[in-house]
Motif scaffolding. Structure first.
Motif, PDB file in Angstrom:
ATOM      1  N   LEU A 213      33.528   4.750  -9.651  1.00  0.00           N
ATOM      2  CA  LEU A 213      32.048   4.935 -10.377  1.00  0.00           C
ATOM      3  C   LEU A 213      31.778   6.340 -10.972  1.00  0.00           C
ATOM      4  CD1 LEU A 213      30.373   3.387  -7.140  1.00  0.00           C
ATOM      5  CD2 LEU A 213      30.816   2.362  -9.276  1.00  0.00           C
ATOM      6  N   ASP A 214      32.351   7.376 -10.294  1.00  0.00           N
ATOM      7  CA  ASP A 214      32.176   9.027 -10.683  1.00  0.00           C
ATOM      8  C   ASP A 214      32.992   8.932 -12.210  1.00  0.00           C
ATOM      9  OD1 ASP A 214      31.024   9.539  -8.794  1.00  0.00           O
ATOM     10  OD2 ASP A 214      32.504  10.892  -7.743  1.00  0.00           O
ATOM     11  N   GLY A 215      34.051   8.039 -12.482  1.00  0.00           N
ATOM     12  CA  GLY A 215      34.563   8.172 -13.872  1.00  0.00           C
ATOM     13  C   GLY A 215      33.872   7.155 -14.863  1.00  0.00           C
TER      14      GLY A 215
ATOM     15  N   LEU B 241      31.516  -0.770 -15.948  1.00  0.00           N
ATOM     16  CA  LEU B 241      32.723  -1.467 -15.250  1.00  0.00           C
ATOM     17  C   LEU B 241      32.022  -3.076 -15.200  1.00  0.00           C
ATOM     18  CD1 LEU B 241      35.211  -1.885 -13.767  1.00  0.00           C
ATOM     19  CD2 LEU B 241      34.120  -1.392 -11.515  1.00  0.00           C
ATOM     20  N   GLY B 242      32.859  -3.821 -15.797  1.00  0.00           N
ATOM     21  CA  GLY B 242      32.433  -5.152 -15.632  1.00  0.00           C
ATOM     22  C   GLY B 242      33.137  -5.892 -14.694  1.00  0.00           C
ATOM     23  N   LEU B 243      32.272  -7.125 -14.128  1.00  0.00           N
ATOM     24  CA  LEU B 243      32.872  -7.725 -13.201  1.00  0.00           C
ATOM     25  C   LEU B 243      32.870  -9.415 -13.805  1.00  0.00           C
ATOM     26  CD1 LEU B 243      32.535  -5.265 -11.424  1.00  0.00           C
ATOM     27  CD2 LEU B 243      31.793  -6.746  -9.340  1.00  0.00           C
ATOM     28  N   ILE B 244      33.769 -10.122 -13.230  1.00  0.00           N
ATOM     29  CA  ILE B 244      33.823 -11.435 -13.520  1.00  0.00           C
ATOM     30  C   ILE B 244      33.261 -12.292 -12.169  1.00  0.00           C
ATOM     31  CG2 ILE B 244      35.234 -13.583 -13.764  1.00  0.00           C
ATOM     32  CD1 ILE B 244      37.338 -11.826 -15.105  1.00  0.00           C
ATOM     33  N   GLY B 245      32.099 -13.323 -12.641  1.00  0.00           N
ATOM     34  CA  GLY B 245      31.597 -13.905 -11.470  1.00  0.00           C
ATOM     35  C   GLY B 245      32.513 -15.496 -11.167  1.00  0.00           C
ATOM     36  N   VAL B 246      32.564 -15.531  -9.941  1.00  0.00           N
ATOM     37  CA  VAL B 246      33.454 -16.732  -9.533  1.00  0.00           C
ATOM     38  C   VAL B 246      32.246 -17.648  -8.713  1.00  0.00           C
ATOM     39  CG1 VAL B 246      35.148 -17.823  -8.250  1.00  0.00           C
ATOM     40  CG2 VAL B 246      35.537 -15.661  -9.390  1.00  0.00           C
ATOM     41  N   GLY B 247      31.850 -18.660  -9.044  1.00  0.00           N
ATOM     42  CA  GLY B 247      30.813 -19.425  -8.502  1.00  0.00           C
ATOM     43  C   GLY B 247      31.457 -20.357  -7.615  1.00  0.00           C
ATOM     44  N   ASN B 248      30.557 -21.001  -6.870  1.00  0.00           N
ATOM     45  CA  ASN B 248      30.877 -22.046  -5.691  1.00  0.00           C
ATOM     46  C   ASN B 248      31.662 -23.357  -6.194  1.00  0.00           C
ATOM     47  OD1 ASN B 248      28.059 -22.338  -6.564  1.00  0.00           O
ATOM     48  ND2 ASN B 248      28.171 -24.174  -5.179  1.00  0.00           N
ATOM     49  N   VAL B 249      31.379 -23.605  -7.385  1.00  0.00           N
ATOM     50  CA  VAL B 249      32.043 -24.732  -8.177  1.00  0.00           C
ATOM     51  C   VAL B 249      33.185 -24.472  -8.822  1.00  0.00           C
ATOM     52  CG1 VAL B 249      30.241 -26.167  -7.573  1.00  0.00           C
ATOM     53  CG2 VAL B 249      30.430 -24.990  -9.858  1.00  0.00           C
ATOM     54  N   ALA B 250      33.715 -23.234  -9.040  1.00  0.00           N
ATOM     55  CA  ALA B 250      34.790 -22.624  -9.628  1.00  0.00           C
ATOM     56  C   ALA B 250      35.927 -23.151  -9.453  1.00  0.00           C
ATOM     57  CB  ALA B 250      34.728 -21.104  -9.804  1.00  0.00           C
TER      58      ALA B 250
END
Length: 325
Positions: A12-14, A42-51
């Motif tokens: 996070l500091d970076g 910083l990007g995050l990929i979302g993994v859903g409950n039906v993925a």
């Protein structure tokens, strides 16, 4: 507990811009996550409950092809139904894994052994204490203003103040942070970064259909609703404590405050209709998950432009220093 090779605070500091893209299932894919990271967050990929495992690998592959480090968000309540999703996520060597909406304990050691830092989204003080006890590396304070799923009982600012007094681990803030002013406010309070969803959901790289992005841009701050109605109608097994904030529409106008009656009235035909509405982008029926900050999203932007619009946060922090004189 596994040995971590990635330190959350160092990550996070970076960041050039202390903004983390929320892992919104159905919006935050590999392309968006990579674009956020490339632009200084910083990007995050979302993994859903039906993925599916194949979908996770596909989206992680898009981020890898772009040459960007990203994180991944998973739903603890649904992982027992498909534990291979976690394995597929860790194959991508994420630097941060969000384990939210349930108990992260069964998965913490595996994620730490893979070298990733773990955060958990919390919506109450009690949830925060439990996540800290579990051993997560940082917390995501998500207030009731936030879009998508979460608790709907405490707003962002009171919850942030509570949680900051509980821990010296990094605290990220989601729910209503959509501008440079909002980012400056939570950083001044002591947060390590913002956890931003709605502005990125409407961005060019989002998986959202164009009609959904346009609806978010057109919405005002008072045109969302927090409800379990959409999940009940689709017969999703989300735990009852987690509703979702979405743009108000004809379906929510009828059922948002009548979820008990909806649970009794739901039929196979209704479930099929609302699921098809999502496919067809029928905004009168389909949920468009977005927070109150939709009213602060006023034009189409790329992820890089969203990050650039956060950049003036430093000016607001400097302006606040007048109170130190």
């Amino acid at each position: 507990m596994g040995e971590r090779t990635v330190d959350l605070r160092t990550i996070l500091d970076g960041l050039r811009v202390p903004v983390v893209g929320a892992p919104m299932a159905g919006a935050a894919g590999g392309r968006l996550a990579a674009a956020i990271t490339a632009a200084g967050g910083l990007g995050l990929i979302g993994v859903g409950n039906v993925a599916t495992v194949e979908q996770v690998r596909e989206q992680c592959g898009l981020a890898r092809a772009a040459g960007q480090r990203v994180g991944i968000g998973l739903m603890c309540w649904s992982l027992p139904q498909n534990p291979a999703l976690l394995d597929a996520a860790l194959e991508a060597e994420p630097v941060v894994v969000s384990l939210s909406f349930g108990d992260p304990r069964p998965y913490l050691e595996k994620v730490h052994d893979a070298g990733a830092a773990v955060v958990a989204q919390v919506g109450t003080r009690t949830e925060a204490l439990d996540a800290l006890d579990a051993g997560v590396d940082g917390l995501v304070v998500r207030g009731s203003e936030g879009g998508g799923h979460g608790r709907g009982v405490v707003s962002t600012l009171p919850l942030l103040q509570q949680v900051l007094d509980l821990t010296d681990r990094p605290v990220l803030v989601g729910g209503g942070v959509a501008t440079a002013r909002g980012l400056a406010a939570v950083l001044a309070a002591g947060a390590s970064a913002a956890w931003v969803g709605t502005p990125f959901a409407a961005s060019a790289e989002s998986i959202f259909r164009p009609e959904l992005k346009e609806a978010v841009i057109a919405a005002d701050t008072d045109q969302t609703v927090y409800t379990r109605a959409f999940d009940i109608a689709q017969r999703f097994d989300w735990p009852e404590i987690y509703g979702g904030r979405a743009l108000a529409n004809a379906f929510s106008d009828r059922w948002a405050q009548r979820t008990d009656a909806l649970a009794e009235a739901v039929t196979d035909e209704m479930t099929e209709t609302i699921k098809q509405a999502r496919v067809d982008a029928d905004l009168s029926m389909a949920p468009v998950y977005a927070g109150e900050s939709a009213g602060l999203v006023d034009r189409a932007r790329t992820a890089a432009e969203v990050l650039a619009d956060f950049e003036p946060f430093r000016e607001h922090l400097r302006a606040a220093q007048r109170w130190l004189d």
